[in-house]
Enzyme design. Structure first.
Site, PDB file in Angstrom:
ATOM      1  N   MET A   1     -11.868   4.264  12.448  1.00 41.72           N
ATOM      2  CA  MET A   1     -11.361   4.440  11.089  1.00 41.72           C
ATOM      3  C   MET A   1     -11.531   3.227  10.182  1.00 41.72           C
ATOM      4  O   MET A   1     -11.759   3.368   8.984  1.00 41.72           O
ATOM      5  CB  MET A   1      -9.884   4.848  11.147  1.00 41.72           C
ATOM      6  CG  MET A   1      -9.672   6.206  11.779  1.00 41.72           C
ATOM      7  SD  MET A   1      -7.951   6.723  11.810  1.00 41.72           S
ATOM      8  CE  MET A   1      -7.610   6.903  10.065  1.00 41.72           C
TER       9      MET A   1
ATOM     10  N   ARG B   1       0.822  -1.209   0.000  1.00 40.12           N
ATOM     11  CA  ARG B   1       0.000   0.000   0.000  1.00 40.12           C
ATOM     12  C   ARG B   1       0.858   1.262   0.000  1.00 40.12           C
ATOM     13  O   ARG B   1       0.514   2.269  -0.626  1.00 40.12           O
ATOM     14  CB  ARG B   1      -0.929   0.004   1.215  1.00 40.12           C
ATOM     15  CG  ARG B   1      -1.855   1.205   1.209  1.00 40.12           C
ATOM     16  CD  ARG B   1      -2.928   1.168   2.258  1.00 40.12           C
ATOM     17  NE  ARG B   1      -3.755   2.354   2.154  1.00 40.12           N
ATOM     18  CZ  ARG B   1      -4.719   2.542   1.276  1.00 40.12           C
ATOM     19  NH1 ARG B   1      -4.983   1.601   0.391  1.00 40.12           N
ATOM     20  NH2 ARG B   1      -5.417   3.666   1.244  1.00 40.12           N
TER      21      ARG B   1
ATOM     22  N   ASP C   1      -3.002  -4.311   4.477  1.00 38.17           N
ATOM     23  CA  ASP C   1      -3.802  -5.016   5.469  1.00 38.17           C
ATOM     24  C   ASP C   1      -5.267  -5.106   5.057  1.00 38.17           C
ATOM     25  O   ASP C   1      -5.824  -4.177   4.474  1.00 38.17           O
ATOM     26  CB  ASP C   1      -3.729  -4.297   6.824  1.00 38.17           C
ATOM     27  CG  ASP C   1      -2.365  -4.438   7.467  1.00 38.17           C
ATOM     28  OD1 ASP C   1      -1.747  -5.493   7.269  1.00 38.17           O
ATOM     29  OD2 ASP C   1      -1.939  -3.503   8.163  1.00 38.17           O
TER      30      ASP C   1
ATOM     31  N   ASP D   1      -3.383   2.534  15.168  1.00 39.25           N
ATOM     32  CA  ASP D   1      -2.510   1.360  15.086  1.00 39.25           C
ATOM     33  C   ASP D   1      -2.263   0.702  16.446  1.00 39.25           C
ATOM     34  O   ASP D   1      -1.752  -0.424  16.493  1.00 39.25           O
ATOM     35  CB  ASP D   1      -1.171   1.741  14.452  1.00 39.25           C
ATOM     36  CG  ASP D   1      -1.269   1.894  12.950  1.00 39.25           C
ATOM     37  OD1 ASP D   1      -2.263   1.427  12.368  1.00 39.25           O
ATOM     38  OD2 ASP D   1      -0.364   2.486  12.346  1.00 39.25           O
TER      39      ASP D   1
END
Length: 437
Positions: free
Chosen positions: A342, A97, A121, A320
């Site tokens: 998110m 990504r 992910d 995260d």
């Protein structure tokens, strides 16, 4: 798939030094494309995602030399732009990504940039609109090949600075737009910009190369375009996500651990969020010392209501680390609501924790309530599959605290974000072995 075998229930002890920040490294490495001069970067983590990006840069024709452990020299004086339309690039770029961030520098310097639809992910939708809307605002033309799932932006006459209000404070989106804007004609103003330490580091690096960026650290960036950028030397910050992971590891295994050289000034709410969970941690110089604790109690709000830990754009709490917080709370005294705003798939790994005996209610894709055991009942060992980087490290921490021997498959996901994690954990007493397929 490679596998970890983890014998849980052992206390750990010692010092551990965090690697360089993965999320910063992915931005900084893309920025080397903005100049034909040499750029030296220190403290680059030796992890799968970063190494993939370095390979992409090499295949793009960037001269790359490893000077020492974690230190590389890059020189993009004669990139091979034909690589961007090759099948090899479609394969390599789609697996990472972070490769999206090569588009801004390429567009700024060469007037065109291409990228296959990137992977990463499986944690829910992660749209790219912010990136491309920013490029379009700067004057680029956008195209998308639906059959080949390939994005492109072109600006053969160069980019022009403008005012833009981002629809979301995307870190990678802001980074990409900033890298495009530094070589645009005129002034670019970006409102609702991300302001994470990683983005601040990128701006500081670009300024050291000759860019003119003001407002660094705020959500309003003003960029005066320059004609060219020069070389520089830059050092990547320690990884705040890894630092938070080690705090959670110490609490769950009731261990005494010192985390070295953490760059306290760049940790934001991370220390205080773990303190709200009852975890004792002390600042010793630039280190974090976590003493062995037999228990830790979650604080409630002053009106007695249950604590909520939610993610938010910086300076809010980083998404995260929510997976780590969730795991830590399974053995806390008290209850907490975890609100992952998110990404709608990031909490789905809790079924594995429930299998281990954790008391978790998954309210919906974004919220989970955790009722802590207070170590009165330990988690049970089990066999798991790592779905993504952050869930993977969370499951590893759970396994290290559990009674018995656990197996985690697909640990390549953990390797994407954590450098030599099994060796580093064994150095402080963890019973963990790696099995390759």
């Amino acid at each position: 798939m490679a596998t970890f075998q983890i014998e849980g229930g052992h206390k750990l002890k010692g010092e551990i030094t965090p690697q360089g920040a993965k999320n910063e490294a992915l931005q900084i490495l893309c920025a080397v494309l903005l100049t034909s001069e040499e750029v030296i970067i220190e403290n680059i983590p030796d992890i799968r995602d970063v190494n993939k990006l370095i390979t992409i840069l090499k295949n793009l024709g960037v001269k790359t030399e490893k000077i020492a452990k974690g230190t590389y020299s890059f020189k993009a004086d004669a990139p091979d732009l034909a690589y961007l339309e090759s099948e090899l690039f479609k394969e390599e770029g789609s697996s990472l990504r972070g490769s999206i961030m090569i588009v801004g520098p390429l567009l700024a310097r060469f007037g065109k940039g291409y990228i296959p639809r990137p992977g990463g992910d499986k944690i829910g939708r992660r749209r790219l609109d912010t990136h491309f809307e920013g490029f379009i605002n700067l004057g680029a033309t956008f195209r998308y090949n639906k059959e080949e799932r390939f994005y492109g932006v072109e600006a053969p006459n160069g980019l022009t600075g403008t005012y833009m209000l981002l629809d979301q404070a995307s870190v990678t989106g802001t980074a990409n737009i900033v890298m495009a804007a530094v070589l645009a004609k005129g002034t670019t103003t970006i409102y609702n910009a991300a302001c994470e330490p990683y983005l601040q580091q990128l701006c500081k690096m670009l300024n050291s190369m000759g860019a003119k960026i003001s407002g660094v650290g705020s959500n309003l960036l003003i960029i005066e375009g320059v004609e060219r950028l020069g070389g520089c030397k830059h050092r990547i910050l320690p990884d705040m996500i890894e630092i938070g992971s080690w705090i959670g590891l110490a609490a769950m295994t009731r261990s005494e651990i010192t985390i070295k050289d953490v760059s306290w000034n760049n940790l934001g709410l991370i220390p205080d969020t773990f303190r709200k969970l009852g975890i004792t941690l002390e600042q010793k110089g630039d280190d974090i010392f976590i003493p062995s604790q037999d228990s830790y109690e979650i604080q409630g709000y002053i009106d007695g209501s249950i604590l909520t830990v939610a993610d938010a754009p910086w300076p809010g709490f980083t998404p995260d680390l929510l997976s780590i917080v969730l795991v830590v709370c399974t053995q806390a005294k008290g209850s907490v609501l975890i609100h992952q705003k998110m990404f709608e798939s990031r909490l789905f790994f809790v079924d594995k924790l429930i299998d281990m005996g954790a008391k978790i209610i998954l309210c919906d894709p974004h919220r989970a309530t955790v009722i802590g055991h207070n170590f009165q009942s330990t988690l049970k060992a089990t066999t798991m599959v790592s779905p993504d980087i952050r869930a993977g490290i969370s499951l590893l921490i759970a396994a290290l605290s559990a009674k018995g021997t656990s197996t985690i498959h697909n640990i390549e996901q953990i390797d994407r974000g954590y450098e030599n994690i099994d060796e580093r954990l064994r150095a402080i007493g963890a019973k963990i072995t790696r099995s390759e397929p």
